[in-house]
Enzyme design. Sequence first.
Site, PDB file in Angstrom:
ATOM      1  N   LYS A 138       0.882  -1.172   0.000  1.00  0.00           N
ATOM      2  CA  LYS A 138       0.000   0.000   0.000  1.00  0.00           C
ATOM      3  C   LYS A 138       0.916   1.218   0.000  1.00  0.00           C
ATOM      4  O   LYS A 138       1.374   1.675   1.054  1.00  0.00           O
ATOM      5  CB  LYS A 138      -0.897  -0.029   1.241  1.00  0.00           C
ATOM      6  CG  LYS A 138      -2.224   0.710   1.137  1.00  0.00           C
ATOM      7  CD  LYS A 138      -2.116   2.168   0.776  1.00  0.00           C
ATOM      8  CE  LYS A 138      -1.674   3.059   1.890  1.00  0.00           C
ATOM      9  NZ  LYS A 138      -1.419   4.465   1.455  1.00  0.00           N
ATOM     10  N   GLU A 181      -0.434   7.581  -1.380  1.00  0.00           N
ATOM     11  CA  GLU A 181      -1.395   8.050  -2.392  1.00  0.00           C
ATOM     12  C   GLU A 181      -0.912   9.332  -3.077  1.00  0.00           C
ATOM     13  O   GLU A 181      -1.511   9.789  -4.046  1.00  0.00           O
ATOM     14  CB  GLU A 181      -2.788   8.228  -1.780  1.00  0.00           C
ATOM     15  CG  GLU A 181      -2.902   9.224  -0.623  1.00  0.00           C
ATOM     16  CD  GLU A 181      -2.575   8.614   0.755  1.00  0.00           C
ATOM     17  OE1 GLU A 181      -1.585   7.861   0.858  1.00  0.00           O
ATOM     18  OE2 GLU A 181      -3.288   8.944   1.716  1.00  0.00           O
ATOM     19  N   SER A 214       5.246   8.710   9.162  1.00  0.00           N
ATOM     20  CA  SER A 214       5.408   9.605  10.309  1.00  0.00           C
ATOM     21  C   SER A 214       5.206   8.828  11.613  1.00  0.00           C
ATOM     22  O   SER A 214       4.555   7.776  11.628  1.00  0.00           O
ATOM     23  CB  SER A 214       4.403  10.745  10.199  1.00  0.00           C
ATOM     24  OG  SER A 214       3.101  10.205  10.124  1.00  0.00           O
ATOM     25  N   CYS A 225      13.920  11.337   5.681  1.00  0.00           N
ATOM     26  CA  CYS A 225      13.944  10.989   7.107  1.00  0.00           C
ATOM     27  C   CYS A 225      15.372  11.040   7.641  1.00  0.00           C
ATOM     28  O   CYS A 225      15.580  11.038   8.842  1.00  0.00           O
ATOM     29  CB  CYS A 225      13.355   9.611   7.330  1.00  0.00           C
ATOM     30  SG  CYS A 225      14.388   8.312   6.666  1.00  0.00           S
ATOM     31  N   GLU A 276       9.545  17.531  13.824  1.00  0.00           N
ATOM     32  CA  GLU A 276      10.156  17.240  12.512  1.00  0.00           C
ATOM     33  C   GLU A 276       9.512  18.217  11.516  1.00  0.00           C
ATOM     34  O   GLU A 276       8.293  18.164  11.277  1.00  0.00           O
ATOM     35  CB  GLU A 276       9.853  15.788  12.112  1.00  0.00           C
ATOM     36  CG  GLU A 276      10.401  15.441  10.739  1.00  0.00           C
ATOM     37  CD  GLU A 276      10.038  14.016  10.302  1.00  0.00           C
ATOM     38  OE1 GLU A 276       8.872  13.623  10.446  1.00  0.00           O
ATOM     39  OE2 GLU A 276      10.934  13.328   9.794  1.00  0.00           O
TER      40      GLU A 276
HETATM   41  P1  NAD Z   1       2.536   9.427   6.592  1.00  0.00           P
HETATM   42  O1  NAD Z   1       2.659   8.856   7.962  1.00  0.00           O
HETATM   43  O2  NAD Z   1       1.571  10.536   6.363  1.00  0.00           O
HETATM   44  O3  NAD Z   1       2.079   8.262   5.557  1.00  0.00           O
HETATM   45  C1  NAD Z   1       2.744   7.028   5.493  1.00  0.00           C
HETATM   46  C2  NAD Z   1       1.757   5.962   5.043  1.00  0.00           C
HETATM   47  O4  NAD Z   1       0.707   5.857   6.007  1.00  0.00           O
HETATM   48  C3  NAD Z   1       1.094   6.275   3.704  1.00  0.00           C
HETATM   49  O5  NAD Z   1       0.994   5.095   2.961  1.00  0.00           O
HETATM   50  C4  NAD Z   1      -0.283   6.807   4.114  1.00  0.00           C
HETATM   51  O6  NAD Z   1      -1.276   6.534   3.161  1.00  0.00           O
HETATM   52  C5  NAD Z   1      -0.563   6.072   5.400  1.00  0.00           C
HETATM   53  N1  NAD Z   1      -1.389   6.865   6.336  1.00  0.00           N
HETATM   54  C6  NAD Z   1      -1.436   8.224   6.437  1.00  0.00           C
HETATM   55  N2  NAD Z   1      -2.305   8.586   7.409  1.00  0.00           N
HETATM   56  C7  NAD Z   1      -2.804   7.437   7.925  1.00  0.00           C
HETATM   57  C8  NAD Z   1      -3.741   7.154   8.979  1.00  0.00           C
HETATM   58  N3  NAD Z   1      -4.327   8.122   9.674  1.00  0.00           N
HETATM   59  N4  NAD Z   1      -4.017   5.868   9.246  1.00  0.00           N
HETATM   60  C9  NAD Z   1      -3.436   4.870   8.566  1.00  0.00           C
HETATM   61  N5  NAD Z   1      -2.540   5.079   7.554  1.00  0.00           N
HETATM   62  C10 NAD Z   1      -2.226   6.346   7.250  1.00  0.00           C
HETATM   63  O7  NAD Z   1       4.007   9.807   6.121  1.00  0.00           O
HETATM   64  P2  NAD Z   1       4.447  10.593   4.789  1.00  0.00           P
HETATM   65  O8  NAD Z   1       4.059  12.018   4.926  1.00  0.00           O
HETATM   66  O9  NAD Z   1       4.018   9.851   3.581  1.00  0.00           O
HETATM   67  O10 NAD Z   1       6.033  10.438   4.887  1.00  0.00           O
HETATM   68  C11 NAD Z   1       6.859  11.308   5.612  1.00  0.00           C
HETATM   69  C12 NAD Z   1       7.209  10.743   6.979  1.00  0.00           C
HETATM   70  O11 NAD Z   1       7.840   9.468   6.829  1.00  0.00           O
HETATM   71  C13 NAD Z   1       8.215  11.605   7.721  1.00  0.00           C
HETATM   72  O12 NAD Z   1       7.836  11.659   9.081  1.00  0.00           O
HETATM   73  C14 NAD Z   1       9.527  10.851   7.556  1.00  0.00           C
HETATM   74  O13 NAD Z   1      10.487  11.089   8.559  1.00  0.00           O
HETATM   75  C15 NAD Z   1       9.037   9.445   7.608  1.00  0.00           C
HETATM   76  N6  NAD Z   1      10.004   8.531   6.998  1.00  0.00           N
HETATM   77  C16 NAD Z   1      10.692   7.697   7.832  1.00  0.00           C
HETATM   78  C17 NAD Z   1      11.641   6.840   7.315  1.00  0.00           C
HETATM   79  C18 NAD Z   1      12.387   5.898   8.222  1.00  0.00           C
HETATM   80  O14 NAD Z   1      12.975   4.943   7.721  1.00  0.00           O
HETATM   81  N7  NAD Z   1      12.391   6.126   9.521  1.00  0.00           N
HETATM   82  C19 NAD Z   1      11.887   6.828   5.938  1.00  0.00           C
HETATM   83  C20 NAD Z   1      11.157   7.689   5.117  1.00  0.00           C
HETATM   84  C21 NAD Z   1      10.210   8.532   5.668  1.00  0.00           C
END
Ligand code: NAD
Length: 499
Positions: free
Chosen positions: A173, A176, A226, A281, A384
């Site tokens: 998944k 989006e 996140s 990240c 962040e």
């Molecule tokens: P996000 O948490 O908004 O989304 C990540 C995934 O979760 C997506 O597939 C999204 O559709 C899903 N999602 C979003 N809201 C949700 C909810 N309420 N319930 C269930 N699923 C949900 O993150 P993002 O904005 O796509 O990515 C950026 C974040 O990812 C930053 O915080 C970054 O630091 C982190 N990140 C971490 C690493 C790591 O390895 N630690 C690597 C890359 C990115």
Amino acid sequence: MQKIGHFIGGKKVEGTSGRYSDVFNPATGEVQAQVALASQQEIDAAVANAADAQPAWAATNPQRRARVMMKFVDLLNRDMDKLAEALSREHGKTLPDAKGDVIRGLEVAEFCIGAPHLLKGEFTEGAGPGIDMYSMRQPLGVVAGITPFNFPAMIPMWKFCPAIACGNSFVLKPSERDPSVPIMLAELMIEAGLPAGVLNVVNGDKSAVDAILDHETIQAVGFVGSTPIAQYVYSRATAAGKRAQCFGGAKNHMIIMPDADLDQAADALIGAGYGAAGERCMAVSVAVPVGQSTADALIEKLAPKIESLKIGPYTAGDDVDFGPLVTKEALGRVRGLVDQGVKEGANLVVDGRNFSMQGYENGYFMGGCLFDNVTRDMEIYKTEIFGPVLSVVRAETYEEALDLPLSHEYGNGTAIFTRDGDTARDFASRINIGMVGINVPIPVPLAYHTFGGWKKSGFGDLNQHGPDGFKFYTRTKTVTARWPSGLKDGAEFVIPTMK
Ligand code: NAD
């Protein structure tokens, strides 16, 4: 309007839920496609396909599975330009950076070519009289991955390559925000010889994620995104009895000691702080110079470099330093945090808030920002930001500098710049952070080591890729076999021990 659906059972399928999300071109602000948001039925269909395909795939010997990875690597190289273009168009990052995104995933596919070796078990001959003992690593079955927008090629590959090489089938998944590349990757896996159904991609939002987390057939969930969502996914998945590894947000500090090469440190900070518009990240978002004169000299070197950063759309050529933020909301959020930093009393040395890209006024561009005199209690230090904003926190001593990353709630990456081996060793040993750089600003481990943060940056006990990836996607079965050489003695009623 282009519609992006799902990839189920080895082919692209249209979305049937009737729900869609807009996919923007961050450089122009235009909606360029609509991505389908999966319903429960579509998740069920993907899982059913995965479950049907998995036993035969698990029974395919590891060397043949590895050959699919080998071919996949070739195809990634063949289609590199196409993949990078599709990635930049939806994410906004520059083309060279988009290629880096694909290559860092490709390297994990390369590592997975070693599956036959990595899946070899353990064997003890003669553990007792006529007794041999052996352990084997077997796949879990159907597993799932939920991935973020910021690395739409690399992170899906970090998940599905080891999982599939181990003999699992996979439901991905992706984010989006930039859904095209994950579907292209699935098509390439089929072209590489992967049987239909072993890799499925379902697009969607929270309801698709929840359907994955609650699905009885899915045995394990790998998440990256996140921290609040990582925590949510980890608790819900583990409460449902699944194996889970969930990686979250970050606040990466770089300590600059007075003996560091300041030109090298300033260049490192520019790349690590502003590359990909800070949407990494492993971006460095906090610089901690030790001593007032180090701080003054560093700011003097950084400010003109930040003012002359080249910002633009990915189409403007390879010398662009970074592109737009991913969405209008992301741009508003980052600008808002910079406003707050100013209100809280930090000194905004370079202000990129009002940057406007000529000809791309509706794009989500923002200039680089540099804060000096940031303190621990400020929101811009605690949160962040995930934008092109670097905060300088001044420290008087090494111990004071060390205490900043040590006390911060995140623990993804960190770095120290120094010429002193003793300080570097002390830092690497005492810091409570998963990935450490010594004169290296973004210490992302290569594919054959493992990637993972500590504290609020990672939940679960195994890292991504490297040997940990193979452990996460397999479980151990240990067999104790006795082939008696003489007559059977009869039943034994005492627990077997080593006499
Ligand atoms: P996000 O948490 O908004 O989304 C990540 C995934 O979760 C997506 O597939 C999204 O559709 C899903 N999602 C979003 N809201 C949700 C909810 N309420 N319930 C269930 N699923 C949900 O993150 P993002 O904005 O796509 O990515 C950026 C974040 O990812 C930053 O915080 C970054 O630091 C982190 N990140 C971490 C690493 C790591 O390895 N630690 C690597 C890359 C990115």
